[in-house]
Write an enzyme that holds these catalytic residues in place. Structure first.
Site, PDB file in Angstrom:
ATOM      1  CG  HIS A   1      -2.024  -1.049   1.100  1.00 44.86           C
ATOM      2  ND1 HIS A   1      -3.265  -0.673   0.391  1.00 44.86           N
ATOM      3  CD2 HIS A   1      -2.319  -2.081   1.794  1.00 44.86           C
ATOM      4  CE1 HIS A   1      -3.954  -1.858   0.549  1.00 44.86           C
ATOM      5  NE2 HIS A   1      -3.412  -2.754   1.291  1.00 44.86           N
TER       6      HIS A   1
ATOM      7  CD  GLU B   1      -2.868  -8.872   6.383  1.00 45.06           C
ATOM      8  OE1 GLU B   1      -3.104  -8.215   7.360  1.00 45.06           O
ATOM      9  OE2 GLU B   1      -3.456  -8.655   5.413  1.00 45.06           O
TER      10      GLU B   1
ATOM     11  CG  ASP C   1      -3.072  -3.858   5.301  1.00 41.30           C
ATOM     12  OD1 ASP C   1      -1.850  -2.828   5.184  1.00 41.30           O
ATOM     13  OD2 ASP C   1      -4.144  -3.455   4.694  1.00 41.30           O
ATOM     14  CD  GLU C   2      -5.728  -5.540   1.573  1.00 40.12           C
ATOM     15  OE1 GLU C   2      -7.018  -6.086   1.472  1.00 40.12           O
ATOM     16  OE2 GLU C   2      -5.480  -4.377   1.187  1.00 40.12           O
ATOM     17  CB  CYS C   3       2.486  -8.005   1.161  1.00 40.65           C
ATOM     18  SG  CYS C   3       3.078  -6.523   2.061  1.00 40.65           S
TER      19      CYS C   3
END
Lengths: 683, 683
Positions: free
Chosen positions: B259, B374, B322-324
């Site tokens: 992000h 995460e 988050d969200e890699c």
């Protein structure tokens, strides 16, 4: 999808009801270009220029930071109007909106600068040209008013406009003395002023009830005279800059020698009486006045003017001068002796000596004095500007003497008069019509005046807007622009447009009704609210006692000064009795009357639940009764039946009684119902 | 007055219609004390304490400027609630409201400080006592929620309250990255947070679509990464002070290592790919990530953390995580070689090395690290706080490992779920219920998260409020406070109350409907708007393409996340099919269905006039069809008639089809009409 329904009948009654009661409010649709003020010259073309996120403005010619700010504000407002996020700078394409400015305006905005602009909109682009940034500001606002939603998205119509103002002085006065108005209130109203091309903010800054400016030279002015509610010098500078960015001059008023109680709390030596003084908590005209017979008064004022004339850069400085009753002068033997000694035959003569001294001080501080019409004397210096509040006659008298003047009589927006009334009032109408061309040239324009006895930051916007837009048109547009129906149609659109400037004149009613009723959806109270108005003129104070601590949280404070629904009903009634109404208009009138008749049954139980709404019981009941009379009259007219003359007469008596204010409110459907009833008698 | 009417009959039809269609909306009346969150202990007494302009507060005990400011803000809010001008300082009498504070709170507000207060209201006076200013702030807000209009004026009920929170961490996260939110949006939402006793503002400050903080150390972050939309350090300091005045901590989040596209525009050397990078203009998960294999990355972040940890005084610092998706790592041979060399078997392992380094840097800068779930690894340091967004399981896992944690799963207020859904979600429910007492003590609380793909400054308030008040109650009040009907009743009152804090969550719909229709009174569009909702969860993006330049100005953006009218209709339907509905409730259901059925005829002609409303044609048509089915079902149920099974089945098919979103909107009366139709089949 298609619906398969069983063979049973839907409830016919309910269906019919829903259709019948589906009311069309003759909404101002934005399908016409609703400019206000109307431009001097306008030619509509075919088609539209579409507005999307790629709209891009190029500033050409003369440049200054104010123009860049204006462009940013333009996109901000356009964003609120459309919900479109504008990139402002387009990387990929040529700007499709060019703004060309020939040269600068004055460092401090002056009376009579060139405000003209030329706006040309094609389907493919926009060109705005102006001699100075002032014209650019006006042209951008015209563009923003032209925006409307179409089947193809947001757009402005193809049009060619050449525009410039009729009068150079187009003002709004706000009284921050009686009820203090925080800076945010001032600023959002400056936004509204810019939207309708007003260019003078007259700031009434001192009153019996409060002195509202920080003085470092005489700090007791605000420390003892304001209850802590005053503008810091920094705030004032910010407001002036805010106004300048919007093409608006700021003319301060320090009202002297009367309306000055708040000065005397900290500086009783200025007064003509023994004191001590307290900030006034009541409204009205008070006896206290500055002492015009002592040199110390003028020494004080000289130093005071030195400070405040530096704070306000505008060339004009308003010294007030209104409503001196002279009683404190009469009661002071020393002043009486002075008058005798100097051959001053009455209080007016004494005030004239004061005014003359103050004028000279103002001039010495490099300002042009301005005052209310009381200060006009035969020998008043020619440079003094007269603001006429007592009548158009005062305006004519002033310019016949060679003084410049502006009109405020007829523009007293605190008095709850109709937009049509203000609109009909022309600075060069009435007594002004008989002036010579030379004298007419001395009429600078006019000012709407927002006196603040009965407004708070919560409802002041509703007293100013939208009616002040009609006054702005009177002062900007050609004199022959005066069609009242057109004005009202456009005013409804402009009123909605003004909401994009954070003004709450449309939204304030609902939140106040919620508060007074404790209900989140006070729909029945709204029906009542839609047809009542505050008393006109100065009647309110005669109906109830008010002072500075009175909460202004009742229905009279929560409704607009002019009921749009009652006005529309009145128009319908005129068509009906003239035999010109369509079947839909007959039905519309009936629908409204039924709603008003039946509202009381729904509303009545909740009214006593709140101390604030309890007083509305008779008003709500009367609305039902008046509507019942109206419905019967409508029946009689529709059936061409013969009305019983005795019944007409007795109902007319009831209507006359219902004209009387209840809960400090006028029921505005009474006059049109009287017209309906009268018409039944004339069959 | 009394009305004399002629002997002719009034039109009976219209009278009946008006009465029938006079709809009562089951308004939340403020006749009960609608506190939210409910206090830990409350005992109602008899009578009221009256509120008038003489209300006067004495501050006793420990004093600090924040308490004086709190008192001023209290009177400001109370002024908005009542319209009463308060003098604040009474000259003539003893203060009738005493506030006693035992001692200070921490200079920088800490997690777990004493927030308790005791509020005692008699008919004659009020006493508020608290250990620290934090409790005083809460107690004052409780008082403000208790204010209501009565037949005797504004008042608060006689009551005794002992109150303290269940959880110490009660947060709201606002994402300023995807859509920038100006300071005024942040501040009014801090006001709302104070009103419902939330105490952590989690500020999500960097995203693929924008880096929102001024950095003097690395100025290209905001210069290249924000399109000019970022907070100056001065503004951030002001927000932190604003929050502190309201008892709210500010926890910043800089989301790393993913992000982070906006960081790379100015500093591509931080990234794992070759670049160059542009600010993302689409939504979703992107492949770009910081390079965890280069020392220079951590040298940069060390200096960066040095700057921003000094800017934000709170003890906690959120590093995201988050969200890699790892794609940029996978595509870089150098990084792949590094992973092989260091025995990192997958991208998660690589991210864990990054997280460990960052955590240590954060600790070195004297902050406690916090991150999304995460970042939790078996060997994660015990001081790291885990914010669980993917499920309650993550929360349980974290505290079983000995890490402290807070819950956001179930509090995603951007997903347009019901207040009841959020309310039912308890940090110690689900997987949390099986925790030991010791583990439960590690659950700090929770946070509502306002992700900003589909909100602008214009409508963000409506996504946060009033539903976040229900979450605030879940986090503050005892676990056994969970009656959903009571919650909804009180939520309606609290929603109205929240308007006194300048939040626009109730008023935004009308102005957006006006804009999209070009009508000043878009009542038919409002009927449709009242019963539709945005899609739930992440469905919206699958229905239409959006990016950062998409105008959010359509009906889906203008309606609240939860239709109150549809919810109430659903409740009615449940009573009807259960045979428990009163005649008035039957009538209410019928009235609504008739309105929905007949609205399309009125609305349809105007819809194509605006490009924005044109897409609503099928939705409006379907509402009419669905309501028609509902009315027939109601008829069948009321007459206990036998429904034709074939007709029921085919209508049910139509309803199923109408469940499908139209114009990115759900028709919320479909489910209750399905229930009605099903019930006819079961006769």
């Amino acid at each position: 999808m298609k619906t398969f329904v069983s063979g049973r009948l839907t409830p016919v009654l309910l269906f019919v009801c829903a259709v019948l009661l589906q009311v069309h409010f003759m909404n101002a649709q934005s399908t016409e270009s609703a400019l206000m003020p109307m431009p001097a010259q306008m030619e509509m073309g075919d088609g539209h220029f579409s507005i999307d996120g790629k709209l891009s403005i190029a500033l050409a010619g003369y440049s200054e930071p104010r123009l860049v700010l204006a462009k940013e504000r333009f996109f901000e407002t356009l964003g609120r109007e459309t919900g479109i996020p504008f990139q402002q700078e387009s990387r990929d394409q040529q700007p499709n909106f060019t703004v060309t400015t020939s040269g600068p305006s004055k460092a401090v905005q002056e009376l009579g600068e060139d405000e003209s602009y030329h706006l040309k909109i094609w389907a493919s682009g926009v060109r705005l040209t102006a001699a100075t940034p002032l014209g650019v500001l006006h042209g951008l606002q015209t563009f923003l008013q032209l925006v409307k939603i179409t089947p193809q998205g947001f757009a402005v119509p193809v049009v060619t406009i050449y525009d410039n103002p009729r009068f150079a002085w187009r003002g709004l006065m706000i009284d921050s003395g009686r009820h203090f108005m925080p800076v945010e209130v001032i600023e959002r109203n400056l936004d509204g002023m810019e939207a309708v091309k007003l260019n003078v903010f007259h700031w009434h800054l001192s009153e019996d009830q409060g002195f509202r400016v920080e003085s470092t030279v005489f700090p007791l002015l605000q420390e003892k005279g304001s209850n802590g509610l005053y503008y810091s010098q920094k705030q004032i500078a910010e407001v002036i800059e805010y106004a300048r960015d919007r093409g608006i001059r700021v003319v301060p008023e320090f009202d002297m020698p009367c309306h000055t109680t708040s000065w005397f709390v900290g500086y009783p030596q200025l007064a003509s009486g023994p004191g001590p003084y307290q900030i006034q908590t009541r409204w009205g005209i008070f006896d206290y006045a500055m002492d015009p017979t002592r040199e110390s008064t003028f020494e004080f004022l000289d130093r005071f003017l030195g400070e405040v004339t530096a704070l306000f850069p505008d060339a004009y400085f308003h010294i007030g001068g209104d409503e001196c009753n002279g009683k404190e002068w009469d009661a002071n033997p020393r002043i009486q002796a002075y008058m005798k000694e100097h051959g001053l035959k009455d209080d007016a003569a004494l005030q004239a000596t004061f005014t003359e001294r103050i004028q000279k001080l103002v001039v010495a501080h490099h300002k042009i004095p301005e005052g209310w019409d009381e200060i006009l004397q035969p020998d008043t210096a020619r440079d003094v500007v007269i603001q006429s509040w007592r009548g158009q006659k005062g305006l004519a008298t002033a310019v016949r003497q060679g003084n410049r003047a502006l009109l405020s009589n007829g523009y007293y927006i605190d008095l709850n008069q109709s937009a049509a009334y203000h609109y009909s009032n022309d600075p060069l109408g009435g007594d002004g019509a008989s002036l010579t061309a030379e004298q007419k040239a001395l009429v600078l324009g006019g000012e709407a005046t927002m006196w603040s006895e009965f407004v708070t930051p919560e409802n002041i916007d509703s007293r100013i807007w939208p009616r002040t837009a009609a006054i702005a048109e009177r002062l900007w547009s050609p004199q022959e622009v005066r069609d009242v129906d057109s004005m009202y149609r456009r005013l409804a659109v402009v009123s909605q447009h003004l909401q994009y400037y954070s003004l709450n004149h449309e939204s304030f009613t609902l939140s106040m009704l919620q508060r007074m009723s404790g209900e989140s959806d006070p729909r029945n109270l709204q029906v009542l609210a839609d047809v009542v108005q505050p008393p006109e003129g100065y009647q309110r104070e005669s109906l109830k006692q008010y002072d500075t601590s009175s909460p202004l949280n009742r229905l009279v404070d929560a409704v607009p000064p002019e009921s749009e629904q009652a006005r529309q009903f009145n128009e319908l009634v005129k068509l009906i009795v003239a035999g010109k109404a369509t079947p839909e208009q007959w039905q519309q009138a009936r629908t409204w009357l039924v709603r008003w008749r039946d509202n009381d049954v729904q509303l009545q139980p909740s009214l006593p639940q709140s101390e604030i709404t309890a007083e509305l019981v008779p008003l709500s009941h009367d609305l039902s009764e008046v509507a019942t009379i109206g419905l019967h009259a409508l029946d009689d007219l529709q059936s061409h039946g013969a009305a019983n003359p005795g019944l007409v007469a007795s109902n007319m008596q009831l209507l006359k009684a219902a004209e009387k204010p209840e809960a400090v409110l006028r029921n505005m459907i009474v006059p049109p119902v009287e017209i309906l009833l009268q018409a039944t008698g004339s069959h």
